[in-house]
Design an enzyme around this catalytic site. Structure first.
Site, PDB file in Angstrom:
ATOM      1  N   CYS A  16      22.025  18.141  -8.513  1.00 39.55           N
ATOM      2  CA  CYS A  16      22.362  18.226  -7.085  1.00 39.55           C
ATOM      3  C   CYS A  16      21.068  18.184  -6.295  1.00 39.55           C
ATOM      4  CB  CYS A  16      23.185  19.476  -6.779  1.00 39.55           C
ATOM      5  SG  CYS A  16      22.220  20.933  -6.398  1.00 39.55           S
ATOM      6  N   CYS A  19      18.272  20.622  -6.658  1.00 37.06           N
ATOM      7  CA  CYS A  19      17.349  20.483  -7.795  1.00 37.06           C
ATOM      8  C   CYS A  19      16.074  19.763  -7.347  1.00 37.06           C
ATOM      9  CB  CYS A  19      17.989  19.667  -8.920  1.00 37.06           C
ATOM     10  SG  CYS A  19      19.423  20.454  -9.655  1.00 37.06           S
ATOM     11  N   ASP A 429       1.773  -8.616  19.009  1.00 35.39           N
ATOM     12  CA  ASP A 429       0.631  -9.521  18.902  1.00 35.39           C
ATOM     13  C   ASP A 429       1.210 -10.920  19.134  1.00 35.39           C
ATOM     14  OD1 ASP A 429      -1.914 -10.551  18.161  1.00 35.39           O
ATOM     15  OD2 ASP A 429      -1.106 -11.020  16.188  1.00 35.39           O
ATOM     16  N   ASP A 613       0.261  -9.098  12.703  1.00 33.68           N
ATOM     17  CA  ASP A 613       0.164  -9.683  11.361  1.00 33.68           C
ATOM     18  C   ASP A 613      -1.252  -9.961  10.898  1.00 33.68           C
ATOM     19  OD1 ASP A 613      -0.563 -11.963  12.785  1.00 33.68           O
ATOM     20  OD2 ASP A 613       0.370 -13.280  11.303  1.00 33.68           O
ATOM     21  N   ASP A 617      -5.307  -6.650  13.642  1.00 36.63           N
ATOM     22  CA  ASP A 617      -4.237  -5.780  14.158  1.00 36.63           C
ATOM     23  C   ASP A 617      -4.165  -4.463  13.400  1.00 36.63           C
ATOM     24  OD1 ASP A 617      -3.337  -7.744  15.930  1.00 36.63           O
ATOM     25  OD2 ASP A 617      -2.137  -8.691  14.375  1.00 36.63           O
TER      26      ASP A 617
END
Length: 719
Positions: A16, A19, A429, A613, A617
């Site tokens: 469960c 745990c 960007d 990207d 950046d």
């Protein structure tokens, strides 16, 4: 400074979510850092600190009732482990909760026959016969719940099994007392058996519903091992093709992939072209055209065509393994909303035992009757459900992250999933994010009459081939030559350009308008070329907008989320794109340092997401509330971002935001249900409106309700 080592384990025995909390607490108590425990998959990761070694920690977990599987086994499918909860006894005589339930059920049904009036006085209802029928059920229950309960108490981390054990034993011992003393009104063997049987059923249902939320991730995992056609050459250079498992492939191997086959590993096409379905990664079922020198992602399907390819990554280095690892790690994360539930779960079991004891005492005093007082106390014990509070968050996160991964959105951690609910502005960007990054050369001008076109192109290619910027990549693709200049030294200045010195000591540069140093007033060109500080030429490029960019910007406007274009490019170019897309604010001509500062300022005003990207950046992505990177971005941008959009996935950005908001909403619904259930159910049991048997049944279903509510996220409209 202490050395740290990242450890990853598969752990069985978690029956469960409490745990997972126990394991988390134990490892943190031992001084481990960045502990992540994923109940749904059995994955445990942490940073090893201090003098402790793995074997000591592994023994410690065994003492708590969990088993660490060898690293070699850790790549086995997660499904296998989540169903083999045997608290440290993998070779146990009853291995799964389902087997335990079916073993106990026949005995329990026989004990329930007294409900049929005609059988009430049958020989089966004799106390000692009932005692004998109950013993196998009690043995199965105590070998599982009892062992777990004792270990959890010994480690001062009582779990839900303590409640089940006390409840079942109380009913059994009371019934045994009635049998020995001949007081047949005291016999409730069926209560002890039913509680054990129904909790086994509940545990199985919880396991099943939680593991089904992993379905999308398992689909990805199952693509990891497929058959491959390996190409080898004999001494006469004859080509031989033979089948091998993809797990046996190594980087550099040559493979043949035919129409209809699954791509066995990440590879690069050397010969041939094909139509490839990459839905496993992107969620898009429309085939993508791939030709020589393109990369293929392991797990994608060859719809049409045959190719020969070279393996570029295997095992944990593949794109797919990276996705699965990212999602698994994120599922082990605890977002802030779960921390309160964890704190309550930690004191819940002792609290419930106290409430059950008070229930027993008060009811005994009021009713002046021991039997109903005991039954009500047992009902309180078995109806209480700490698991519901522990399951509320992992179940929703497992589904949210799984759906995201299936549709090309990878969340690096659960906190970023939750943080989407607060985002009020998105900063984009330009190059490679709103635009495709695939430039074509619109024109160029050579200002030094002594330089031929061939030499000019050669200089530009030789400079730009060392840069990863989309503009540089486009030029090197268009002006590729074998006669490139061998530089004595070369460097890249982020936001400015490439600079190099040849063997004669002549300095060259290719970059933005800034490097022209006022030698021209024309600032509309993309690239300026200098030699010994003198401007020798300019290049004009045209970049196309991503077809989905306008739709994405319109979506944010419809949600009253401000859009900002933040670019290092010229104002004129940025303004043109912003006007075309309908972006609210334009900030142009900024260096990486200035971008970082702007994001920091915007973050203090309102929670901000940034989409980028490039290498330049990366700092700004790290600073934003949520940094979002495209998967075709530089590696550093992907490492810095909290969310990765795969396969040019700008179109998935609204889904990422919608999933974030709806996952948080689902977590809140789950926590509300978990708390409400316990707040209502415990008093109802305490005043005698529920028998222990119904209590056990309702407790079992409380977890299933949460799992089903979380499962709705898989199909719910989120955009």
């Amino acid at each position: 400074m202490e050395a740290t080592e990242k450890i990853k384990w598969k752990v069985t025995g978690m029956d469960c979510p409490t745990c997972a909390l126990t394991i988390n607490k134990y490892l943190e108590k031992e001084g481990m850092e960045n502990v992540k425990v994923n109940f749904a998959t059995g994955d445990v990761s942490f940073e090893l600190k201090g003098q402790k070694n793995e074997s000591i920690l592994s023994k410690g977990l065994s003492g708590l009732g969990y088993t660490v599987i060898d690293h070699d086994d850790a790549h086995a499918p997660a499904q296998q482990h989540t169903h083999d909860h045997d608290h440290g006894k993998p070779g146990g005589w009853l291995k799964t909760n389902m087997q335990r339930f079916w073993f106990c059920l026949p005995f329990t049904l026989v004990l329930m026959l007294h409900m049929i009036p005609a059988l009430r006085h049958s020989w089966l209802m004799q106390p000692w016969i009932q005692f004998a029928i109950t013993l196998p059920v009690l043995a199965a229950g105590m070998s599982y719940f009892g062992v777990s309960a004792i270990k959890s108490i010994r480690n001062r981390m009582p779990n839900m099994n303590v409640l089940v054990t006390i409840g079942a034993l109380a009913a059994f011992i009371y019934s045994l007392y009635g049998t020995v003393t001949g007081q047949h009104d005291y016999i409730f063997y069926e209560t002890a058996a039913t509680v054990i049987t129904l909790v086994f059923l509940g545990n199985y249902m919880e396991e099943h519903t939680v593991s089904s939320t992993q379905a999308q991730l398992k689909k990805l995992a199952q693509t990891q091992v497929v058959m491959a056609n390996m190409i080898a050459y004999d001494q006469e250079h004859n080509e031989n093709i033979f089948p091998v498992e993809s797990s046996a492939l190594r980087t550099g191997d040559l493979i043949l992939i035919k129409s209809g086959e699954q791509v066995p590993a990440d590879c690069k096409i050397l010969w041939g072209d094909a139509q490839v379905n990459e839905a496993i990664i992107t969620g898009e079922s429309v085939p993508v055209k791939k030709e020589s020198r393109d990369t293929l992602i392991g797990g994608s399907i060859m719809v049409d065509g045959t190719v020969k390819a070279q393996v570029t990554a295997v095992g944990k280095d593949t794109v797919m393994a990276g996705i699965i690892n990212l999602v698994n790690e994120a599922q082990g994360e605890k977002p802030p909303v779960q921390q309160m539930a964890d704190r309550i779960s930690a004191v819940f079991v002792p609290l419930v035992i106290g409430v059950a004891f008070l229930t027993f005492i008060i009811n005994w005093l009021i009713l002046q009757d021991f039997t109903p007082a005991l039954m009500r106390a047992i009902a309180v014990l078995v109806i209480a459900c700490p698991c519901a509070m522990g399951l509320a968050t992992p179940a929703a996160i497992a589904v949210g992250l799984g759906r995201g991964a299936r549709n090309g959105v990878l969340f690096r951690n659960a906190t970023s999933l939750e943080n989407f609910k607060d985002i009020r502005q998105v900063v984009f960007d330009k190059t490679g994010t709103l635009t495709t990054g695939n430039f074509s050369i619109a024109g160029f001008q050579i200002l030094d009459k002594n330089i031929s076109e061939e030499v000019f192109k050669n200089i530009v290619y030789s400079l730009e081939k060392y840069s990863n910027h989309p503009v540089a990549k486009s030029i090197t693709r268009n002006w590729k030559t074998r006669n490139d200049v061998r530089w004595k030294q070369i460097r890249e200045e982020k936001g400015k350009g490439m600079f190099a010195t040849d063997k004669e000591g002549i300095e060259y540069g290719a970059g933005s308008f800034e490097i022209s140093d006022g030698q021209t007033g024309a600032d509309q060109h993309n690239i300026y070329i200098i030699r010994n500080q003198q401007l020798i030429g300019t290049i004009d490029l045209k970049d196309e907008l991503r077809p989905e960019a306008k739709t994405v910007i319109s979506y944010f406007r419809s949600k009253n989320i401000k859009t900002v274009l933040l670019s290092g490019d010229r104002h004129s170019k940025a303004d043109q794109i912003a006007a075309e897309l309908g972006i609210d604010e334009v900030i142009a001509e900024k260096t990486p340092e200035e971008k970082l500062q702007i994001i920091a300022e915007k973050n203090t005003q309102t929670p901000t997401a940034m989409v980028g990207d490039g290498i330049n950046d990366a700092p700004a992505l790290a600073k934003a509330t949520i940094g979002i990177s495209m998967s075709d971005a530089s590696q550093i941008a992907m490492q810095t971002a909290q969310v990765v959009l795969t396969n040019y996935g700008l179109k998935h950005l609204p889904l990422a935001m919608g999933l974030g908001k709806h996952t948080y909403k689902t977590i809140k619904e789950n926590l509300f249900w978990a708390f409400s259930y316990n707040i209502v159910a415990i008093p109802v049991a305490a005043i005698g409106l529920l028998t222990p048997m119904f209590g056990a049944l309702i407790m079992a279903f409380s977890d299933v309700v949460l799992a089903l509510n979380s499962g709705r996220l898989m199909v719910k409209k989120v955009v």
